[in-house]
Design a protein around this motif. Structure first.
Motif, PDB file in Angstrom:
ATOM      1  N   GLU A  37       0.812  -1.215   0.000  1.00 23.34           N
ATOM      2  CA  GLU A  37       0.000   0.000   0.000  1.00 23.34           C
ATOM      3  C   GLU A  37       0.845   1.264   0.000  1.00 23.34           C
ATOM      4  OE1 GLU A  37      -2.484  -0.383   3.364  1.00 23.34           O
ATOM      5  OE2 GLU A  37      -3.740  -1.979   2.503  1.00 23.34           O
ATOM      6  N   ARG A  38       2.125   1.136   0.308  1.00 23.81           N
ATOM      7  CA  ARG A  38       2.985   2.314   0.346  1.00 23.81           C
ATOM      8  C   ARG A  38       3.238   2.799  -1.080  1.00 23.81           C
ATOM      9  NH1 ARG A  38       7.355   0.179   2.299  1.00 23.81           N
ATOM     10  NH2 ARG A  38       6.570   0.193   4.436  1.00 23.81           N
ATOM     11  N   SER A  39       2.981   4.078  -1.324  1.00 17.63           N
ATOM     12  CA  SER A  39       3.155   4.655  -2.656  1.00 17.63           C
ATOM     13  C   SER A  39       4.222   5.736  -2.603  1.00 17.63           C
ATOM     14  CB  SER A  39       1.840   5.252  -3.167  1.00 17.63           C
ATOM     15  OG  SER A  39       1.360   6.243  -2.284  1.00 17.63           O
ATOM     16  N   PRO A  40       4.965   5.922  -3.696  1.00 16.68           N
ATOM     17  CA  PRO A  40       6.013   6.959  -3.698  1.00 16.68           C
ATOM     18  C   PRO A  40       5.430   8.356  -3.643  1.00 16.68           C
ATOM     19  CG  PRO A  40       5.766   5.974  -5.878  1.00 16.68           C
ATOM     20  CD  PRO A  40       4.916   5.174  -4.951  1.00 16.68           C
ATOM     21  N   PRO A 100      -5.131   7.920 -10.185  1.00 14.74           N
ATOM     22  CA  PRO A 100      -4.029   6.955 -10.126  1.00 14.74           C
ATOM     23  C   PRO A 100      -4.099   6.013  -8.936  1.00 14.74           C
ATOM     24  CG  PRO A 100      -3.203   9.133 -10.666  1.00 14.74           C
ATOM     25  CD  PRO A 100      -4.637   9.295 -10.284  1.00 14.74           C
ATOM     26  N   ASP A 101      -4.544   6.531  -7.794  1.00 13.97           N
ATOM     27  CA  ASP A 101      -4.633   5.680  -6.609  1.00 13.97           C
ATOM     28  C   ASP A 101      -5.685   4.590  -6.793  1.00 13.97           C
ATOM     29  OD1 ASP A 101      -3.963   4.807  -4.113  1.00 13.97           O
ATOM     30  OD2 ASP A 101      -5.256   6.209  -3.051  1.00 13.97           O
ATOM     31  N   LEU A 102      -6.815   4.946  -7.404  1.00 16.78           N
ATOM     32  CA  LEU A 102      -7.864   3.944  -7.633  1.00 16.78           C
ATOM     33  C   LEU A 102      -7.404   2.874  -8.623  1.00 16.78           C
ATOM     34  CD1 LEU A 102     -10.979   6.306  -7.862  1.00 16.78           C
ATOM     35  CD2 LEU A 102     -10.227   4.936  -5.910  1.00 16.78           C
ATOM     36  N   SER A 121       9.216  -0.041 -16.103  1.00 17.10           N
ATOM     37  CA  SER A 121       9.796   1.284 -15.866  1.00 17.10           C
ATOM     38  C   SER A 121      10.216   1.429 -14.406  1.00 17.10           C
ATOM     39  CB  SER A 121       8.790   2.374 -16.235  1.00 17.10           C
ATOM     40  OG  SER A 121       7.655   2.308 -15.398  1.00 17.10           O
ATOM     41  N   LEU A 122      10.747   2.614 -14.089  1.00 17.52           N
ATOM     42  CA  LEU A 122      11.234   2.859 -12.736  1.00 17.52           C
ATOM     43  C   LEU A 122      10.110   2.844 -11.705  1.00 17.52           C
ATOM     44  CD1 LEU A 122      13.681   3.605 -10.983  1.00 17.52           C
ATOM     45  CD2 LEU A 122      13.191   6.019 -11.452  1.00 17.52           C
ATOM     46  N   LEU A 123       8.936   3.352 -12.062  1.00 14.66           N
ATOM     47  CA  LEU A 123       7.816   3.414 -11.121  1.00 14.66           C
ATOM     48  C   LEU A 123       7.078   2.094 -10.987  1.00 14.66           C
ATOM     49  CD1 LEU A 123       6.327   6.928 -11.995  1.00 14.66           C
ATOM     50  CD2 LEU A 123       7.752   6.300 -10.031  1.00 14.66           C
ATOM     51  N   GLY A 124       7.250   1.177 -11.930  1.00 15.80           N
ATOM     52  CA  GLY A 124       6.610  -0.130 -11.834  1.00 15.80           C
ATOM     53  C   GLY A 124       5.116  -0.055 -12.067  1.00 15.80           C
ATOM     54  N   VAL A 125       4.344  -0.617 -11.133  1.00 17.55           N
ATOM     55  CA  VAL A 125       2.888  -0.647 -11.254  1.00 17.55           C
ATOM     56  C   VAL A 125       2.323   0.770 -11.272  1.00 17.55           C
ATOM     57  CG1 VAL A 125       0.761  -1.468 -10.180  1.00 17.55           C
ATOM     58  CG2 VAL A 125       2.791  -2.895 -10.145  1.00 17.55           C
ATOM     59  N   GLU A 126       2.975   1.693 -10.567  1.00 17.61           N
ATOM     60  CA  GLU A 126       2.492   3.066 -10.511  1.00 17.61           C
ATOM     61  C   GLU A 126       2.464   3.719 -11.898  1.00 17.61           C
ATOM     62  OE1 GLU A 126       4.474   1.736  -8.378  1.00 17.61           O
ATOM     63  OE2 GLU A 126       3.405   1.913  -6.483  1.00 17.61           O
ATOM     64  N   MET A 161      -0.898   5.815 -16.414  1.00 17.07           N
ATOM     65  CA  MET A 161      -1.374   5.747 -17.802  1.00 17.07           C
ATOM     66  C   MET A 161      -2.875   5.496 -17.861  1.00 17.07           C
ATOM     67  SD  MET A 161       1.586   3.796 -19.985  1.00 17.07           S
ATOM     68  CE  MET A 161       1.914   2.511 -18.794  1.00 17.07           C
ATOM     69  N   HIS A 162      -3.362   4.590 -17.036  1.00 20.30           N
ATOM     70  CA  HIS A 162      -4.792   4.273 -17.055  1.00 20.30           C
ATOM     71  C   HIS A 162      -5.646   5.420 -16.530  1.00 20.30           C
ATOM     72  CE1 HIS A 162      -4.133  -0.382 -17.074  1.00 20.30           C
ATOM     73  NE2 HIS A 162      -3.677   0.217 -18.158  1.00 20.30           N
TER      74      HIS A 162
END
Length: 622
Positions: A405-408, A422-424, A534-539, A544-545
């Motif tokens: 759950e931790r996000s950058p 983006p969070d959703l 990429s560097l952010l991964g799933v984020e 993009m979505h």
């Protein structure tokens, strides 16, 4: 005859009857004892063949001296058949005369049966001096492989593109190709249409063309080399053990099949990336056993001909399907590799397969083996039977819930700019992309929701784009004669660009997630791996979505700003301003209300807090 003689005769008859009964009971007890001794002796021999350290009823996994063969400690999960009884092994050589040349097995009817007297026995230890000499090929370099490394679907052998008018001779024919090749090989046809070969004497399968040059000699030499290696390691091959030979890069691949334990094994230490299937953290023998069993079912699916479908296998598969169906109904995080509609169709298909139990039918065997391979592989991926096994489809095995759950910080900032979208999307992605694996039903549902969302955004973006262009066409808004553009025109330009961006990104994303990338879990995993590289991964995927929605909202905001500027700057009528301003304020409040409520900022709570603060300040002043 006197009464004394009759009494003596009766006594003799009674004594004879008692002795007969005692003899019968003794014979029965002796038969049971002999049967128990023979069964114990057979189990001891079978245990020695796999180097099992103890002979308890619950088999253990043994990977000693490179021999990987065993079963789960719990027999309820993985039943192990008694040696030689009710397995999927191809019947031994003596049964081929009656059964092997049936048309349903895909065997050439005109081929001769193998002559067992010309080749060494399957269970005997091969002598290296008797191995066929493969001229010009050098020594056989054996490499351990697994069933999924059989390159049947990668051969792509081209056919001639010339048209031939085939001449059919008069009369009745069997329409089988005349064979002048080695009669010790049977040519079999898979239900899919693939051709492969089987040597009943050596109990050897291969996809290679044994009719090509010296290929048969090379395959036999590789088989005898593998059996010699097993003999040198003290591994006695049972009468139902099968061997597969496959030419691969750098040598000859092989593996043995034990139908009693339902696993693959080798007479040498094995470390295979293909066997691990990208699963990390495998440290227990009871865990790797599932991978070996999945490869066993893959072997049965690749070579199903002449096998007899067993009832206990069908019952086990039916139980797995029924439980997966029930779990899909009662749980939203089911681990089933199939959705409910597919499971219902599978149950009806299994009912049709029941009619072929205890019959040699390659179609039914292939059906059951394919499903078993998928279910058992899912058990391996989900750490079935291990401490910390995955119980929900969105449960990670390698990260805690707090770590996931931790996000950058970058995502937190962009999350505010892009209206929490983006969070959703990140939460949705973490539920379908777990430990770099996907569950097919959840992935299909996720992709369908995305497609519906993007299709709706394309409609809204088109409407927004048309509204912006119409707004610019209003006289006085975009006057080309003026050297500078008005604030209203600039803001409408920004709204137009946002609407156009939302439309284009929606079309691009919908085109990327096509049917090819959602047809199978493997394709979906490859797609997600490339998208999250990429560097952010799933984020990065979440960002993009979220762009179509966020850009569409910004386009509407800019349109509302441009309209507000036009209303309040170009309107000199005070009465019009008095009538428009309350409506404008009410629309702003009602529009921001759902956004504030979603972030736990309710107007009533804010009003109460403000009233309380005002009352407290008033009391202090008084």
């Amino acid at each position: 005859m006197t009464s004394t003689s009759l009494k003596c005769l009766l006594k003799m008859l009674v004594a004879f009857t008692k002795r007969t009964k005692s003899l019968k009971l003794s014979a029965r007890y002796l038969r049971c004892a002999c049967r128990s001794v023979l069964e114990l002796f057979h189990r001891l021999l079978h245990g020695m063949s796999h180097k099992i350290s103890d002979f308890l009823p619950e088999p253990r996994l043994s990977i000693a001296s490179g021999t990987m063969g065993a079963t789960q400690p719990t027999q309820n999960d993985i039943p192990v058949a008694e040696a030689g009884h009710l397995t999927l092994a191809v019947p031994p050589l003596e049964n081929f005369v009656d059964n092997a040349l049936s048309p349903q097995h895909g065997v050439q009817n005109t081929m001769q049966m193998p002559a067992p007297i010309n080749l060494p026995n399957t269970t005997s230890v091969p002598n290296p001096s008797t191995a066929p000499n493969v001229s010009g090929r050098g020594p056989i370099s054996l490499q351990p492989i697994v069933a999924t490394e059989i390159r049947r679907y990668e051969r792509a052998i081209p056919q001639t593109n010339k048209y031939f008018m085939f001449k059919i001779d008069p009369g009745l024919h069997t329409f089988t190709d005349p064979s002048v090749h080695d009669p010790n090989w049977l040519r079999l046809t898979h239900p899919e249409g693939a051709r492969y070969f089987y040597n009943p004497v050596q109990r050897l399968f291969t996809d290679e063309d044994v009719w090509e040059n010296d290929m048969a000699s090379e395959i036999i030499a590789g088989a005898m080399e593998a059996k010699q290696m097993a003999a040198e390691n003290g591994i006695a091959l049972s009468s139902t053990t099968e061997l597969v030979i496959e030419r691969c890069k750098g040598g000859t691949g092989y593996y043995f099949v034990d139908h009693d334990a339902q696993i693959l094994f080798w007479p040498q230490p094995v470390m295979s990336w293909e066997l691990m299937s990208g699963v990390k953290g495998v440290t227990k023998k009871s865990h790797i056993r599932y991978a070996l069993e999945a490869q066993y079912w893959k072997h049965c699916a690749l070579f199903p001909n002449m096998r007899v479908l067993r009832g206990h296998v069908v019952e086990r598969l039916r139980d797995m399907i029924a439980y997966a169906h029930a779990e899909s109904i009662t749980s939203e995080t089911s681990l089933s590799p199939f959705d409910m509609d597919e499971l219902s169709n599978m149950l009806s298909l299994i009912d049709q397969v029941n009619g072929n139990i205890d019959k040699p039918n390659e179609h039914s065997v292939c059906i059951v083996a394919r499903y078993m391979h998928i279910f058992i592989r899912a058990k391996f991926v989900n750490f079935c039977g291990q401490r910390g096994a995955r119980l929900d489809a969105d449960q990670s095995l390698y990260e805690s819930s707090s770590e996931r759950e931790r996000s950058p910080m970058v995502l937190r900032i962009l999350n505010v700019i892009l209206f929490n979208s983006p969070d959703l999307h990140r939460e949705s992605l973490l539920k379908v992309w777990v430990d770099k694996t996907v569950v097919k039903p959840r992935w299909k549902k996720f992709i369908n929701q995305l497609n519906l969302e993007w299709n709706s955004f394309t409609v809204f973006s088109t409407v927004m784009l048309a509204a912006d262009v119409s707004f610019l066409a209003v006289p006085g808004v975009d006057d080309p004669t003026t050297p500078t553009k008005s604030p209203t025109t600039i803001v409408i330009y920004m709204s137009t660009l946002c609407a156009m961006g939302s439309l284009m990104i929606s079309l691009v994303l919908a085109g990327q997630v096509n049917n090819n990338r959602r047809s199978s879990p493997g394709n979906a995993a490859k797609f997600m791996s490339s998208m999250t590289a990429s560097l952010l991964g799933v984020e990065s995927v979440a960002l993009m979505h979220s762009l179509p929605f966020a850009l569409l909202i910004w386009g509407m905001i800019f349109f509302a700003i441009g309209l507000s500027i036009l209303i309040f700057s170009d309107t000199a009528d005070v009465a019009a301003l008095i009538g428009v301003t309350p409506i404008w304020a009410l629309v702003v409040v009602l529009t921001t209300w759902p956004v504030l409520a979603a972030n736990n900022l309710h107007i009533s709570a804010v009003a109460k807090a403000a009233a309380g603060a005002a009352a407290k300040s008033w009391k202090e002043l008084m």
